[in-house]
Design an enzyme around this catalytic site. Structure first.
Site, PDB file in Angstrom:
ATOM      1  N   HIS A   1       4.301  13.238 -15.378  1.00 29.73           N
ATOM      2  CA  HIS A   1       4.735  12.279 -16.405  1.00 29.73           C
ATOM      3  C   HIS A   1       5.834  12.919 -17.257  1.00 29.73           C
ATOM      4  CE1 HIS A   1       0.928   9.499 -16.477  1.00 29.73           C
ATOM      5  NE2 HIS A   1       1.745   9.231 -15.490  1.00 29.73           N
TER       6      HIS A   1
ATOM      7  N   HIS B   1      -1.512   0.392  -7.250  1.00 27.21           N
ATOM      8  CA  HIS B   1      -0.866   0.765  -8.513  1.00 27.21           C
ATOM      9  C   HIS B   1       0.629   0.945  -8.269  1.00 27.21           C
ATOM     10  CE1 HIS B   1      -0.126   2.765 -12.253  1.00 27.21           C
ATOM     11  NE2 HIS B   1      -0.406   4.007 -11.890  1.00 27.21           N
TER      12      HIS B   1
ATOM     13  N   GLU C   1       2.880   2.765 -10.022  1.00 27.37           N
ATOM     14  CA  GLU C   1       3.543   4.021 -10.414  1.00 27.37           C
ATOM     15  C   GLU C   1       4.067   4.761  -9.181  1.00 27.37           C
ATOM     16  OE1 GLU C   1       1.335   6.329 -13.273  1.00 27.37           O
ATOM     17  OE2 GLU C   1       3.136   7.377 -13.929  1.00 27.37           O
TER      18      GLU C   1
ATOM     19  N   ASP D   1       4.381   7.665  -8.015  1.00 28.52           N
ATOM     20  CA  ASP D   1       3.694   8.708  -7.254  1.00 28.52           C
ATOM     21  C   ASP D   1       2.794   8.110  -6.171  1.00 28.52           C
ATOM     22  OD1 ASP D   1       2.294   7.817  -9.548  1.00 28.52           O
ATOM     23  OD2 ASP D   1       0.945   9.521  -9.534  1.00 28.52           O
TER      24      ASP D   1
ATOM     25  N   HIS E   1      -4.739   2.907 -15.110  1.00 30.02           N
ATOM     26  CA  HIS E   1      -4.244   3.062 -16.455  1.00 30.02           C
ATOM     27  C   HIS E   1      -2.956   2.275 -16.734  1.00 30.02           C
ATOM     28  CE1 HIS E   1      -0.977   6.222 -15.623  1.00 30.02           C
ATOM     29  NE2 HIS E   1      -1.434   5.863 -14.446  1.00 30.02           N
TER      30      HIS E   1
ATOM     31  N   ASP F   1      -5.877   5.913  -9.537  1.00 36.42           N
ATOM     32  CA  ASP F   1      -5.835   7.038 -10.482  1.00 36.42           C
ATOM     33  C   ASP F   1      -7.211   7.380 -11.079  1.00 36.42           C
ATOM     34  OD1 ASP F   1      -3.185   8.045 -10.567  1.00 36.42           O
ATOM     35  OD2 ASP F   1      -2.530   6.273 -11.649  1.00 36.42           O
TER      36      ASP F   1
ATOM     37  N   TYR G   1      -7.685  15.501 -16.606  1.00 37.29           N
ATOM     38  CA  TYR G   1      -7.076  14.254 -16.139  1.00 37.29           C
ATOM     39  C   TYR G   1      -7.541  13.082 -17.013  1.00 37.29           C
ATOM     40  CZ  TYR G   1      -5.342  10.940 -12.663  1.00 37.29           C
ATOM     41  OH  TYR G   1      -4.644   9.954 -12.014  1.00 37.29           O
TER      42      TYR G   1
ATOM     43  N   HIS H   1      -5.495  11.080  -6.475  1.00 38.75           N
ATOM     44  CA  HIS H   1      -5.084  12.463  -6.749  1.00 38.75           C
ATOM     45  C   HIS H   1      -6.298  13.370  -6.562  1.00 38.75           C
ATOM     46  CE1 HIS H   1      -1.168  11.491  -8.491  1.00 38.75           C
ATOM     47  NE2 HIS H   1      -1.734  10.626  -9.301  1.00 38.75           N
TER      48      HIS H   1
HETATM   49 FE1  FEO Z   1      -0.548   6.221 -12.502  1.00 38.08          FE
HETATM   50 FE2  FEO Z   1      -0.998   8.713 -10.258  1.00 38.08          FE
HETATM   51  O1  FEO Z   1      -0.065   7.333 -11.089  1.00 38.08           O
END
Ligand code: FEO
Length: 398
Positions: free
Chosen positions: A24, A80, A82, A84, A146, A165, A193, A226
């Protein structure tokens, strides 16, 4: 690049990012790297659940090729937006141009604004199912866990929850499962995390877990996007999330400070001694030498925090400001705090600290303690007593 079997015909096909040290932007330190977990479900139809950060697309594709020709992929589930997790969708679509992308309506908007593609998209919502043949994918929206677009995917046949996530950890390892890695490191990374990514959404975390529990889903594997996959009693991470979301804390006090010429540091160290004299665990962190993400992680399970800064320009030292700013965003639950610091002619730092802590929803449990210029012997004793009395309050708060 080999895939890892998660369940019958379900494979981890993600990527390991051994070298990433900040996430981030620079807001979250990842001392142990991370992984981007993507999962391939092979059935009459083939689905890829999430993808990886774009620079790792080839690694993911190589793992997929070990199982199937990527061109046969029918669905790409984007839990999601995002990048990644969505970054390699473009690369997969080049190989599987007929694949349909599946996600929430907000996910559709988000992907469009990230990649500007005219993709075949199927919007899904809570309760929707997508049959692959022997098994179905079941979806549950998880807004703000999130991001607004977030959702979880559940596969009943395999008792497998893919919550993106949620329940993740930034932990690069050659192992894929919780029972293969050091438990202490794993839980510490899971806590870090939670504290840095999900803490601000604790109320929604509890609500979502209770919602899923009410559905009565049998979940024997939790495969986040992750870190490692929870297959050895995954309820322990769910229970940890419920504890963290509730704000359960230990008898532990953090002393977080920065100092200009050492006076505030003398105060901080005397406070640590005072806290310790009460038999309460304490940790001392000087900004910016201590990592902000690590301090936030320690605060997750600490009941109290003493925050100190020398005064400069009638406020806090600039090194303190990002920490206070982050606390305001995370809004830690069930914490007690007090401010301290040295000053020369105006003592604006403690006022600024208290205002920030209040904005973060943290209870100010004692009037601030200040010292003009350098603390003398009596003032050091006052700092010791300040720490001791704060520790007594923490002990009584339980
Ligand atoms: Fe909210 Fe691992 O991206």
């Amino acid at each position: 690049m080999l895939p890892t079997k998660v369940s019958e015909d379900i494979f981890w096909v993600g990527a390991v990012d051994w070298n990433i040290r900040h996430f981030h932007g620079f807001s979250y330190s990842t001392h142990h790297g991370t992984t981007y977990n993507a999962y391939l479900v092979v059935d009459k139809k083939t689905a890829l659940i999430d993808s990886v950060h774009r620079p790792f697309a080839e690694e993911m594709i190589e793992r997929i090729r070990e199982i199937v020709d990527p061109s046969i992929i029918d669905y790409i589930v984007a839990n999601h937006v995002e990048t990644d997790h969505s970054g390699a969708i473009l690369e997969i679509l080049k190989l599987a141009p007929n694949a349909k992308v599946v996600g929430t309506a907000r996910c559709k908007d988000g992907l469009q604004k990230h990649y500007f593609g005219n993709w075949d998209f199927q919007a899904v919502k809570t309760g929707d199912e997508l049959s692959l043949g022997k098994r179905s994918l079941r979806f549950i929206e998880a807004p703000m866990l999130h991001w607004p677009d977030s959702m979880f995917t559940y596969i009943e046949k395999d008792s497998l929850l893919l919550p993106n996530d949620a329940f993740g950890q930034h932990l690069a390892t050659s192992k894929r499962f919780d029972d293969e890695v050091d438990e202490k490191t794993l839980m510490e990374e899971a806590a870090k995390y939670y504290a840095n990514i999900l803490w601000a959404f604790s109320r929604l975390v509890t609500k979502k877990i209770l919602e899923i529990q009410k559905l009565g889903w049998n979940i024997s594997i939790i495969a986040p996007s992750h870190g490692i996959i929870w297959r050895n009693n995954p309820t322990r991470i769910v229970e940890a999330y419920l504890r963290w979301a509730k704000g359960e804390a230990k008898r532990k006090i953090l002393v977080v400070y920065d100092t200009m010429w050492g006076s505030t540091e003398k105060m901080a160290k005397a406070m640590v001694e005072g806290v310790s004299s009460m038999g309460i665990e304490t940790m001392l962190f000087r900004l910016p030498f201590s990592d902000r993400g690590d301090i936030i992680k320690e605060l997750l399970e600490a009941k109290g925090i003493l925050v100190g800064s020398s005064t400069i320009n009638n406020g806090v030292l600039p090194t303190m400001a990002p920490f206070l700013e982050e606390l305001q965003g995370l809004r830690p639950i069930n914490k007690m705090a007090a401010a301290f610091g040295s000053y020369g002619w105006g003592g604006g730092a403690v006022k600024a600290i208290e205002e920030s802590l209040e904005k973060a929803g943290i209870e100010i449990s004692a009037p601030a303690l200040t010292t003009k210029w350098v603390p003398d012997k009596n003032e050091i004793q006052k700092c010791f007593d300040f720490g001791k009395e704060f520790a007594e309050k923490i002990a009584k708060a339980e």
